[in-house]
Design an enzyme around this catalytic site. Sequence first.
Site, mmCIF file in Angstrom:
data_model
loop_
_atom_site.group_PDB
_atom_site.id
_atom_site.type_symbol
_atom_site.label_atom_id
_atom_site.label_comp_id
_atom_site.label_asym_id
_atom_site.label_seq_id
_atom_site.Cartn_x
_atom_site.Cartn_y
_atom_site.Cartn_z
ATOM 1 N N TYR A 33 0.830 -1.204 0.000
ATOM 2 C CA TYR A 33 0.000 0.000 0.000
ATOM 3 C C TYR A 33 0.860 1.249 0.000
ATOM 4 O O TYR A 33 2.054 1.203 0.276
ATOM 5 C CB TYR A 33 -0.959 0.001 1.192
ATOM 6 N N LYS A 149 6.518 -2.039 2.046
ATOM 7 C CA LYS A 149 5.318 -1.415 2.641
ATOM 8 C C LYS A 149 4.113 -2.332 2.436
ATOM 9 O O LYS A 149 3.258 -2.102 1.562
ATOM 10 C CB LYS A 149 5.078 -0.032 2.052
#
Length: 285
Positions: A33, A149
């Site tokens: 994300y 991430k």
Amino acid sequence: MSRIVYLNGEYLPEADAHVSIFDRGFLFADAVYEVTSVLGGKLIAFDGHAVRLQRSVDELGMNYKVDMDELLDIHRQLVERNSLEEGMIYLQLTRGNPGDRDFVYPAQDTTPTLVLFTQTANLLNNPKINTGMKVITVEDQRWARRDIKTTQLLFPSMAKMMAKAAGVDDAWMFEDGAITEGSSNNAYIVKDGKIITRHLGNEILHGITRAAVLKFAKSAQMEVEERAFTVEEAKNADEAFITSASTFVMPVVEVDGQALGDGKPGSVAARLREIYLDESLKQAI
């Protein structure tokens, strides 16, 4: 009015957007994300977020190639369709829906799931700018690849709840006695005018805001040292702060109940926030 969200090529009212129960993002947190801030209807540091997205995708071997122009258009469409002036755009990309649950990655031609949505937020005038944040330290129990991430955010959520239970704003995580980062931000201390923050590696997220802030700090002739610092160093710092896409530069005034300096937001954090916002708004798109 319902938010308009983006899902796999369509702009839909949020109530009409659905993802399969067999999506690997749901079953395995097999997803990455990004969060891009919006100020004055413009995107902050979009290019950096797009580049990091591709890095995360590559590290996990996902079948997705970031098209900068297409992704920028989606972001701008969401800003316009939701009349977003100040807030964030959240993007999540999963390995997709193979039709059943299996630990083994699906075939490379499985279509990834791409979701984006907006969130309004008071970014410029967060009251914590004036009061500063209080943090506790907790042992870092996340997986070893924090530089990717991913949506594997269970322990950071637990750390947030530990902070809430302690009556403070956030938690800084530590490993082998040294601070890694905050639950959703990079961590910094200031000692004798020197800005100290952990060096890049697999132990921390390579923050987009972090990179910009350190570049601006060096341009402003501030001394920066990238190294691990201990919990004790944090408690005895002159001041401290965090950086992230949603907080920019935010002062920290207390660590584990111990006030830093005079217990008020420090001048280094204030100056860095001013520089960061000034430069970022000039470059916003």
